[in-house]
Design an enzyme around this catalytic site. Sequence first.
Site, PDB file in Angstrom:
ATOM      1  CB  CYS A  99       7.278   0.269  -1.792  1.00  7.86           C
ATOM      2  SG  CYS A  99       8.538  -1.023  -1.610  1.00  7.86           S
ATOM      3  CG  HIS A 136      10.981   2.149   0.172  1.00  5.25           C
ATOM      4  ND1 HIS A 136       9.670   1.783   0.003  1.00  5.25           N
ATOM      5  CD2 HIS A 136      11.043   3.480  -0.108  1.00  5.25           C
ATOM      6  CE1 HIS A 136       8.965   2.843  -0.347  1.00  5.25           C
ATOM      7  NE2 HIS A 136       9.778   3.882  -0.432  1.00  5.25           N
ATOM      8  CG  ASP A 151       7.904   6.403  -1.781  1.00  5.28           C
ATOM      9  OD1 ASP A 151       7.168   5.469  -2.156  1.00  5.28           O
ATOM     10  OD2 ASP A 151       8.760   6.283  -0.881  1.00  5.28           O
TER      11      ASP A 151
END
Length: 301
Positions: A99, A136, A151
């Site tokens: 991420c 995250h 995302d």
Amino acid sequence: MTATPAGPVAERESAAGSVAEFVAESVWSGDQLDLDAYLARIGYTGGLEPTAETLRGLHRAHTAAIPFENLEAALEREVRLDLDSVQRKLVTERRGGYCYEQNSLFAAVLERLGFVFTAHGARVRTAGPTLRPITHVLLRVVVDGAEWIADTGFGGPGTLEPVEVRVGTPTWQGGWAYEVAEEAGGVRVLRSLGARGWSDLYAFAPNPLYPVDVVILNHFTSTHPLSRFTGQIVVQRVTPQARYSLVRDELTVTRAGAADGAEERRKVSAAELSEVLESTFGLVIAAADIERLGRLHDPAR
């Protein structure tokens, strides 16, 4: 202000009203982005205006082209988040990332194109309701009068496209459904619909994060022995029809619409690893690295 680049991007940016002319202060290094190379990497040929349509198109193309993977952390190498390093790995070398890398790159793209957005830290809830640390990072984009969760780096359970923040209103993306819930203190929760009903993916608060914050989160995730991204392989991708996840030596395939929640699981041997990474996830890894990664499958090797 940086000079307008030459090439296909420059032609489309000019036609779109010079959207590349953004403020001089570039928080996410969008001024250093090789936009032509990025667009070629993800195969995107649509418009570049900062609209919801552009956001959806870029997100969908990015997710389809760049897989989620932690192989640098698994190999005990430094995971760098400066834009030059992220571009070299995800764009030039055609690798994937997790991420922090994925959404740092996407943030640079959005910044370059003039989108209004902030980054946020999230607590992952896929393992249940236990309170977990913030590990995250996602992006919240405000465009065309609406708010969106963008995302590109959550991996297998993640979204194909941005999800509009409309509390309690499901959004279907291929065979997958998502919705946003709201909790006390302005906390937003991204949820996914599975065979057993709705379940939380992660929760995030309104306070924004900046690149310096992401560096700290990345250090824990890529080096700490309690991180799930050290000491094992984690490679994932999502398509409209299926989710693919390789964790250590087990490959799991979850089909969209499987009413009974059935998953296909099989063991991947060290000898198969290179072929599976290439055929299932589009990753071509050097033979020496495959040998080292194979030891994570079988420590006795």
